[in-house]
Design a protein around this motif. Structure first.
Motif, PDB file in Angstrom:
ATOM      1  N   ALA A   1      -4.709  12.355   8.657  1.00  0.00           N
ATOM      2  CA  ALA A   1      -3.297  12.351   8.261  1.00  0.00           C
ATOM      3  C   ALA A   1      -2.479  11.482   9.211  1.00  0.00           C
ATOM      4  O   ALA A   1      -1.576  10.764   8.787  1.00  0.00           O
ATOM      5  CB  ALA A   1      -2.757  13.780   8.248  1.00  0.00           C
ATOM      6  N   ARG A   2      -2.811  11.538  10.487  1.00  0.00           N
ATOM      7  CA  ARG A   2      -2.105  10.726  11.486  1.00  0.00           C
ATOM      8  C   ARG A   2      -2.319   9.226  11.206  1.00  0.00           C
ATOM      9  O   ARG A   2      -1.389   8.428  11.343  1.00  0.00           O
ATOM     10  CB  ARG A   2      -2.608  11.098  12.891  1.00  0.00           C
ATOM     11  CG  ARG A   2      -2.024  10.295  14.032  1.00  0.00           C
ATOM     12  CD  ARG A   2      -0.551  10.556  14.244  1.00  0.00           C
ATOM     13  NE  ARG A   2       0.006   9.691  15.276  1.00  0.00           N
ATOM     14  CZ  ARG A   2       1.285   9.437  15.435  1.00  0.00           C
ATOM     15  NH1 ARG A   2       2.168   9.989  14.654  1.00  0.00           N
ATOM     16  NH2 ARG A   2       1.706   8.647  16.396  1.00  0.00           N
ATOM     17  N   ILE A   3      -3.549   8.878  10.815  1.00  0.00           N
ATOM     18  CA  ILE A   3      -3.823   7.472  10.473  1.00  0.00           C
ATOM     19  C   ILE A   3      -2.935   7.056   9.296  1.00  0.00           C
ATOM     20  O   ILE A   3      -2.344   5.983   9.297  1.00  0.00           O
ATOM     21  CB  ILE A   3      -5.328   7.259  10.144  1.00  0.00           C
ATOM     22  CG1 ILE A   3      -6.180   7.448  11.410  1.00  0.00           C
ATOM     23  CG2 ILE A   3      -5.584   5.866   9.564  1.00  0.00           C
ATOM     24  CD1 ILE A   3      -7.673   7.472  11.176  1.00  0.00           C
ATOM     25  N   MET A   4      -2.854   7.959   8.295  1.00  0.00           N
ATOM     26  CA  MET A   4      -2.007   7.656   7.128  1.00  0.00           C
ATOM     27  C   MET A   4      -0.540   7.525   7.536  1.00  0.00           C
ATOM     28  O   MET A   4       0.204   6.727   6.985  1.00  0.00           O
ATOM     29  CB  MET A   4      -2.150   8.774   6.081  1.00  0.00           C
ATOM     30  CG  MET A   4      -3.324   8.579   5.147  1.00  0.00           C
ATOM     31  SD  MET A   4      -3.499   9.950   4.004  1.00  0.00           S
ATOM     32  CE  MET A   4      -2.205   9.637   2.832  1.00  0.00           C
ATOM     33  N   TRP A   5      -0.143   8.352   8.506  1.00  0.00           N
ATOM     34  CA  TRP A   5       1.241   8.346   8.970  1.00  0.00           C
ATOM     35  C   TRP A   5       1.552   7.069   9.749  1.00  0.00           C
ATOM     36  O   TRP A   5       2.622   6.474   9.610  1.00  0.00           O
ATOM     37  CB  TRP A   5       1.492   9.583   9.839  1.00  0.00           C
ATOM     38  CG  TRP A   5       2.906   9.686  10.319  1.00  0.00           C
ATOM     39  CD1 TRP A   5       3.392   9.336  11.539  1.00  0.00           C
ATOM     40  CD2 TRP A   5       4.028  10.144   9.562  1.00  0.00           C
ATOM     41  NE1 TRP A   5       4.735   9.557  11.595  1.00  0.00           N
ATOM     42  CE2 TRP A   5       5.162  10.059  10.391  1.00  0.00           C
ATOM     43  CE3 TRP A   5       4.170  10.626   8.264  1.00  0.00           C
ATOM     44  CZ2 TRP A   5       6.428  10.433   9.972  1.00  0.00           C
ATOM     45  CZ3 TRP A   5       5.437  11.003   7.845  1.00  0.00           C
ATOM     46  CH2 TRP A   5       6.546  10.904   8.695  1.00  0.00           C
ATOM     47  N   LEU A   6       0.571   6.659  10.577  1.00  0.00           N
ATOM     48  CA  LEU A   6       0.757   5.459  11.393  1.00  0.00           C
ATOM     49  C   LEU A   6       0.844   4.200  10.536  1.00  0.00           C
ATOM     50  O   LEU A   6       1.559   3.263  10.867  1.00  0.00           O
ATOM     51  CB  LEU A   6      -0.423   5.307  12.367  1.00  0.00           C
ATOM     52  CG  LEU A   6      -0.397   6.094  13.666  1.00  0.00           C
ATOM     53  CD1 LEU A   6      -1.706   5.907  14.406  1.00  0.00           C
ATOM     54  CD2 LEU A   6       0.754   5.661  14.551  1.00  0.00           C
ATOM     55  N   PHE A   7       0.038   4.182   9.472  1.00  0.00           N
ATOM     56  CA  PHE A   7      -0.013   3.000   8.604  1.00  0.00           C
ATOM     57  C   PHE A   7       0.391   3.394   7.182  1.00  0.00           C
ATOM     58  O   PHE A   7      -0.458   3.536   6.303  1.00  0.00           O
ATOM     59  CB  PHE A   7      -1.420   2.399   8.602  1.00  0.00           C
ATOM     60  CG  PHE A   7      -1.949   2.065   9.964  1.00  0.00           C
ATOM     61  CD1 PHE A   7      -1.620   0.860  10.575  1.00  0.00           C
ATOM     62  CD2 PHE A   7      -2.772   2.949  10.647  1.00  0.00           C
ATOM     63  CE1 PHE A   7      -2.099   0.553  11.830  1.00  0.00           C
ATOM     64  CE2 PHE A   7      -3.254   2.646  11.912  1.00  0.00           C
ATOM     65  CZ  PHE A   7      -2.916   1.449  12.513  1.00  0.00           C
ATOM     66  N   PRO A   8       1.687   3.608   6.956  1.00  0.00           N
ATOM     67  CA  PRO A   8       2.108   4.096   5.629  1.00  0.00           C
ATOM     68  C   PRO A   8       1.826   3.075   4.524  1.00  0.00           C
ATOM     69  O   PRO A   8       1.978   1.868   4.737  1.00  0.00           O
ATOM     70  CB  PRO A   8       3.608   4.324   5.795  1.00  0.00           C
ATOM     71  CG  PRO A   8       3.999   3.486   6.945  1.00  0.00           C
ATOM     72  CD  PRO A   8       2.826   3.364   7.838  1.00  0.00           C
ATOM     73  N   GLU A   9       1.398   3.609   3.381  1.00  0.00           N
ATOM     74  CA  GLU A   9       1.159   2.798   2.178  1.00  0.00           C
ATOM     75  C   GLU A   9       0.110   1.709   2.393  1.00  0.00           C
ATOM     76  O   GLU A   9       0.174   0.635   1.812  1.00  0.00           O
ATOM     77  CB  GLU A   9       2.475   2.212   1.671  1.00  0.00           C
ATOM     78  CG  GLU A   9       3.411   3.309   1.172  1.00  0.00           C
ATOM     79  CD  GLU A   9       4.827   2.849   0.928  1.00  0.00           C
ATOM     80  OE1 GLU A   9       5.004   1.664   0.657  1.00  0.00           O
ATOM     81  OE2 GLU A   9       5.752   3.690   1.022  1.00  0.00           O
ATOM     82  N   LYS A  10      -0.841   2.010   3.273  1.00  0.00           N
ATOM     83  CA  LYS A  10      -1.964   1.085   3.493  1.00  0.00           C
ATOM     84  C   LYS A  10      -3.265   1.866   3.327  1.00  0.00           C
ATOM     85  O   LYS A  10      -3.344   3.040   3.691  1.00  0.00           O
ATOM     86  CB  LYS A  10      -1.920   0.512   4.916  1.00  0.00           C
ATOM     87  CG  LYS A  10      -0.723  -0.370   5.177  1.00  0.00           C
ATOM     88  CD  LYS A  10      -0.891  -1.740   4.566  1.00  0.00           C
ATOM     89  CE  LYS A  10       0.395  -2.553   4.620  1.00  0.00           C
ATOM     90  NZ  LYS A  10       1.322  -2.299   3.525  1.00  0.00           N
TER      91      LYS A  10
END
Lengths: 375, 73
Positions: free
Chosen positions: A55-64
């Protein structure tokens, strides 16, 4: 940038259905018999931190998605290596789930039908779903989750005359090592398999919170799996539980309400077919998006069918029999470790370092240049 | 089953691969061609009862070599 997007509610259902996938029929772990449900609690120790990391990865790189992130974080060469590894994992996972399905169908319902026919039927359903895209799949999983819950609850109530709560005794009859082994095994299959979801993470838009999506989905899946495991333990008993390949199917088979409502194990097969197809569809979608990104193909749909046929070919060569399939599940957590823990950990650490270096915006996002976006 | 497979692949070539070539989408056509031919070969051989090596053997060998305890029981 993909046109199709997932709503928060759909993403939660998507992940829940994905995690339930083949686990609802294999019935989680059975090695620890009557203590299996406790392994689910131990599994949370491993799974929750890793899912929060995703989830943190998704948060760090939104919409990627993970391919875009890997290339941004590691550069073109190493990014492509990560992409190939991740494509392989999605590809292999879809073949494994497909094989679980075909073995199950052949063992319990259609012993004379060639497995290839069963594989192709299920695969074409998955291809159709993947071709329609994440938005349609997002709507589909909301329906699936309702069917899944109704089926599980109905089998639970119909087993009222078969349950024996003494089957749960003795409690804590296994060693700590066994609990940790089973817990990690359960966290690896199915919880940490959700790394595959990062392949379509670009479909989840802000302000949807990835932490909420992952957190709620792991909670719902844990509840569903706990109900399934407890149902199997109290209805079958630990000895029977350890000796059968598909405990959920066997427990539905013994339902007998006044000699009237019997042989309704087909309902369990239905669960497996719909959740299994969805899981295969997501793995296919992730693999195709990865291949399309690697070869700079503008639309993943153009290679969807050949990739699906290649999955079938891999599926055929995976195992010679059901026993080999079940033996592979034992070493699967070690095999999957680099994909589920190693690569995400590397991406996360590198992402955090880049984020600090770039002094990103106060929300903690990293802005990726959009020069190579083709999806 | 072999006949079904041949018909299926003929359909894939006609309705999937040929349009890609007509579109002059070279990369997609190449990727599709490679995957289609490889999967057809594997599926045909498996239907002819030829035993093909899968990834399970090498994966198990590597894991058992690195972690000998996984070989127990």
């Amino acid at each position: 940038m993909p046109e199709q997007t997932l709503k928060e509610r759909q993403a939660i259902c998507f992940l829940t259905v994905f995690m339930c996938g083949s686990s609802i029929i294999i019935g989680g772990t059975t090695k620890t018999g009557q203590d299996s449900w406790m392994c689910l609690l131990v599994a949370q120790l491993f799974a929750v931190p890793m899912l929060m990391l995703y989830a943190r990865i998704m948060w760090l790189f939104p919409e990627k998605n993970i391919y875009q992130i890997a290339e941004y974080v590691f550069g073109k060469f190493f990014g492509n290596i990560i992409t190939v590894l991740f494509i392989w994992y999605s590809f292999h996972l879809s073949a494994m789930v497909l094989r679980n399905f075909s073995e199950f169908m052949q063992l319990v319902a259609m012993p004379e039908t060639p497995q290839l026919a069963l594989m192709l039927i299920n695969l074409f359903t998955a291809v159709y779903m993947a071709k329609k895209g994440v938005e349609v799949m997002g709507k589909w999983v909301v329906v699936v989750i309702c069917v899944l819950n109704v089926t599980i609850l109905s089998t639970l109530f119909l087993l009222y005359n078969q349950v024996d709560f003494t089957n749960l005794m003795p409690v804590l009859n296994h060693s700590t090592k066994e609990f940790l082994e089973c817990g990690y095994s359960l966290s690896s299959f199915p919880f940490m398999e959700t790394i595959v979801f990062l392949g379509i993470a670009d479909s989840v838009r802000r302000p949807n919170s990835p932490f909420k999506i992952y957190g709620l989905s792991i909670f719902f899946t844990s509840v569903i799996l706990a109900v399934i495991m407890l149902r199997n333990i109290v209805s079958l008993g630990p000895a029977m539980l350890k000796s059968v390949y598909f405990p959920s199917y066997v427990s539905a088979r013994i339902i007998d309400v006044s000699d009237f409502l019997v042989r309704i194990e087909g309902s369990i097969s239905l669960n497996f077919i719909i959740t299994g197809s969805t899981k295969i569809a997501l793995c296919l979608l992730t693999a195709c998006r990865g291949i399309a990104y690697l070869f700079r193909i503008d639309d993943y749909r153009k290679i969807l069918l050949p990739v699906a046929l290649a999955v079938t070919a891999l599926c055929v060569t995976l195992y010679e029999n059901t026993m080999q399939m079940m033996n592979f599940i034992k070493i699967y957590p070690i095999y999957a470790f680099p994909f589920q823990v190693g690569i995400p950990l590397l991406i996360w650490i590198s992402g955090e370092i880049r984020n600090r270096g770039k002094q990103a915006d106060p929300q903690g996002e990293v802005k990726i240049p959009s020069s190579r976006e083709k999806e | 089953m072999i006949l079904i497979l041949i018909v299926l692949y003929a359909g894939v070539v006609l309705f999937h691969w040929v349009p890609l070539v007509k579109e002059k989408n070279k990369k997609a056509a190449w990727v599709s061609a490679v995957l289609t031919v490889a999967s057809f070969a594997v599926l045909l051989l498996s239907l002819l009862d030829v035993r093909l090596p899968g990834p399970r053997g090498p994966i198990e060998f590597i894991i058992h070599s690195i972690f000998p305890f996984t070989n127990e029981g």
